[in-house]
Design a protein around this motif. Structure first.
Motif, PDB file in Angstrom:
ATOM      1  N   PRO A  75       7.888   3.159  -1.029  1.00 20.08           N
ATOM      2  CA  PRO A  75       6.707   3.632  -1.767  1.00 20.08           C
ATOM      3  C   PRO A  75       7.089   4.369  -3.044  1.00 20.08           C
ATOM      4  O   PRO A  75       8.126   5.023  -3.119  1.00 20.08           O
ATOM      5  CB  PRO A  75       6.038   4.595  -0.771  1.00 20.08           C
ATOM      6  CG  PRO A  75       7.174   5.084   0.079  1.00 20.08           C
ATOM      7  CD  PRO A  75       8.098   3.907   0.218  1.00 20.08           C
ATOM      8  N   PHE A 100      -4.477   2.303  -1.942  1.00 24.36           N
ATOM      9  CA  PHE A 100      -3.444   1.282  -1.930  1.00 24.36           C
ATOM     10  C   PHE A 100      -4.065  -0.111  -1.960  1.00 24.36           C
ATOM     11  O   PHE A 100      -5.243  -0.307  -1.639  1.00 24.36           O
ATOM     12  CB  PHE A 100      -2.581   1.394  -0.661  1.00 24.36           C
ATOM     13  CG  PHE A 100      -1.906   2.716  -0.488  1.00 24.36           C
ATOM     14  CD1 PHE A 100      -0.820   3.070  -1.273  1.00 24.36           C
ATOM     15  CD2 PHE A 100      -2.353   3.627   0.465  1.00 24.36           C
ATOM     16  CE1 PHE A 100      -0.189   4.287  -1.122  1.00 24.36           C
ATOM     17  CE2 PHE A 100      -1.731   4.847   0.629  1.00 24.36           C
ATOM     18  CZ  PHE A 100      -0.641   5.177  -0.167  1.00 24.36           C
ATOM     19  N   ASP A 101      -3.254  -1.079  -2.330  1.00 25.88           N
ATOM     20  CA  ASP A 101      -3.594  -2.482  -2.142  1.00 25.88           C
ATOM     21  C   ASP A 101      -3.301  -2.803  -0.673  1.00 25.88           C
ATOM     22  O   ASP A 101      -2.162  -2.624  -0.214  1.00 25.88           O
ATOM     23  CB  ASP A 101      -2.732  -3.349  -3.062  1.00 25.88           C
ATOM     24  CG  ASP A 101      -3.043  -4.830  -2.936  1.00 25.88           C
ATOM     25  OD1 ASP A 101      -3.671  -5.247  -1.934  1.00 25.88           O
ATOM     26  OD2 ASP A 101      -2.652  -5.591  -3.848  1.00 25.88           O
ATOM     27  N   ILE A 127       4.293   0.760   4.565  1.00 28.81           N
ATOM     28  CA  ILE A 127       4.524   0.394   3.164  1.00 28.81           C
ATOM     29  C   ILE A 127       5.989   0.688   2.864  1.00 28.81           C
ATOM     30  O   ILE A 127       6.438   1.834   2.998  1.00 28.81           O
ATOM     31  CB  ILE A 127       3.618   1.182   2.208  1.00 28.81           C
ATOM     32  CG1 ILE A 127       2.158   0.803   2.419  1.00 28.81           C
ATOM     33  CG2 ILE A 127       4.018   0.920   0.753  1.00 28.81           C
ATOM     34  CD1 ILE A 127       1.193   1.542   1.514  1.00 28.81           C
ATOM     35  N   ASP A 142      -0.076  -4.310   0.418  1.00 33.47           N
ATOM     36  CA  ASP A 142       1.187  -3.568   0.374  1.00 33.47           C
ATOM     37  C   ASP A 142       1.695  -3.250   1.778  1.00 33.47           C
ATOM     38  O   ASP A 142       2.875  -2.947   1.958  1.00 33.47           O
ATOM     39  CB  ASP A 142       1.019  -2.263  -0.405  1.00 33.47           C
ATOM     40  CG  ASP A 142       0.815  -2.496  -1.896  1.00 33.47           C
ATOM     41  OD1 ASP A 142       1.161  -3.594  -2.372  1.00 33.47           O
ATOM     42  OD2 ASP A 142       0.309  -1.581  -2.578  1.00 33.47           O
TER      43      ASP A 142
END
Length: 371
Positions: free
Chosen positions: A159, A184-185, A156, A188
């Motif tokens: 962040p 999280f998505d 990611i 991402d």
């Protein structure tokens, strides 16, 4: 064969609870006096080392450097750590973490140490790297301003995780503290080399992290390619007490084998790093909380009575309230160990110090009382 990392300098701060935080504070105090702090490219920290590193990251922009020395180091770094290590964090944080969705350890760091800053609020240089252990993959999970990742899952970029959550993840020592769970998505994440778990959407939605010392308690993994290594090791030695009791018998059936496995990993990393330094493959120095001062080629500028080394090494690694005397002694000890190691093996022309940070708590005084 040269490497782009050869000219980079890394500092690693190990785990070990408040004992490590205070020991490393003394070491960084000495590094500051030696004008080394602004020359460091990356600070890699674990657990107790992450507590100090988190504050350094949060307050780095406040430090006023003159001739390479932060002249307000005591005000901006020492005073807040001194106060924080006087808190009884572990009991309340461990108890409160049984509430679903609540991580009291993270709240303590937010309310009493680094506030609401995120990884995007910390400086670009030096690069601050915080190490945790990813429970699902069993690998190192790193946090930094530019990225966070475990190589099996992906990356990611940039962040916005809160610094308090990062420190909590790095210092959530099992079984005292619950793992820090971050959500999280999955979109991402970007795929990186060797990310064999990248298609596991379930693993990317919910990330469970525990103390980085489970994977690498020295914190050297994130600076292993650098040409210069400065390593402060406050790791707890493996207890060798004999005898038998019901509690010890239960420990030997459960916790003791895990401790042995972790100690073996620490020893292998420590020995590999020392060999690199001794053979000239790397520059720098390593100092440990349990190092005998007599092993350094230089003599300590301060008198140290017999028994101090083993006593300090046996101080607890909890996150509970340390007395002023305990705090001062651990800071002084980290200062002395760092000074001897750096002047013996790295800055051999450096001038020895005249006073320890807290000269009123010398190593010729009676031992502090253990709790």
């Amino acid at each position: 064969m040269t490497s782009p990392y050869d000219d980079l300098k890394g500092l690693a701060l190990s785990g070990g609870g408040f004992r490590a935080t205070l020991f490393h504070l003394g070491a960084v105090w000495r590094l500051n006096e030696l004008s080394l702090l602004p020359t460091i490219d990356r600070i890699s920290a674990v657990s107790g080392g992450s507590i100090l590193t988190g504050l350094l990251a949060a307050r780095w922009s406040r430090l006023s450097f003159e001739g390479g020395v932060a002249v307000n180091f005591r005000k901006e770094i020492v005073a807040p750590i001194w106060k924080f290590c006087g808190l009884s964090v572990d009991v309340w944080a461990a108890t409160g973490s049984v509430i679903p969705g609540v991580n009291m350890l993270s709240r303590y760091y937010r309310n009493h140490l680094v506030g609401k800053q995120t990884l995007q609020d910390i400086p670009d240089h030096p690069e601050f790297v915080f190490n945790a252990a990813h429970l699902e993959s069993g690998r190192n999970w790193i946090f930094s301003k530019s990225l966070m990742r475990t190589y099996k899952l992906g990356v990611i970029d940039f962040p916005r995780t809160r610094l308090s959550q990062v420190i909590a993840a790095s210092s959530a020592f099992p079984p005292v503290f619950s793992p820090v769970v971050l959500r999280f998505d999955p979109n991402d994440f970007r795929k990186s080399e060797l990310a064999e778990l990248f298609d596991r959407t379930d693993l990317k939605k919910k990330v469970s992290l525990t103390d980085g010392g489970v994977y690498d308690n020295l914190g050297v993994h994130s600076i292993r390619d650098f040409g210069t290594l400065l390593i402060s090791d406050a790791s707890s030695p493996l207890n060798s007490k004999g005898g038998w009791s019901v509690l010890r018998g239960l420990s030997h059936r459960s916790k003791r084998p895990i401790d042995i496995a972790i100690e073996q990993t620490r020893a292998l990393r420590r020995h590999a790093t020392v060999n690199q330094l001794m053979q000239g493959e790397k520059h720098g120095a390593l100092w440990g909380i349990g190092t005998l001062l007599e092993r350094y080629p230089l003599r300590s500028p301060f008198d140290v009575g017999s028994g101090w080394r083993s006593h300090i090494e046996s101080i607890r690694t909890r996150l509970n309230s340390f007395s002023d005397e305990e705090k001062a002694i651990l800071i002084n000890w980290g200062y002395v160990q760092c000074d001897l190691a750096v002047r013996s093996y790295y800055l051999t022309q450096a001038t020895p110090p005249n006073l320890m940070p807290f000269p009123e708590f010398s190593f010729v005084n009676p031992k502090v009382k253990k709790k």
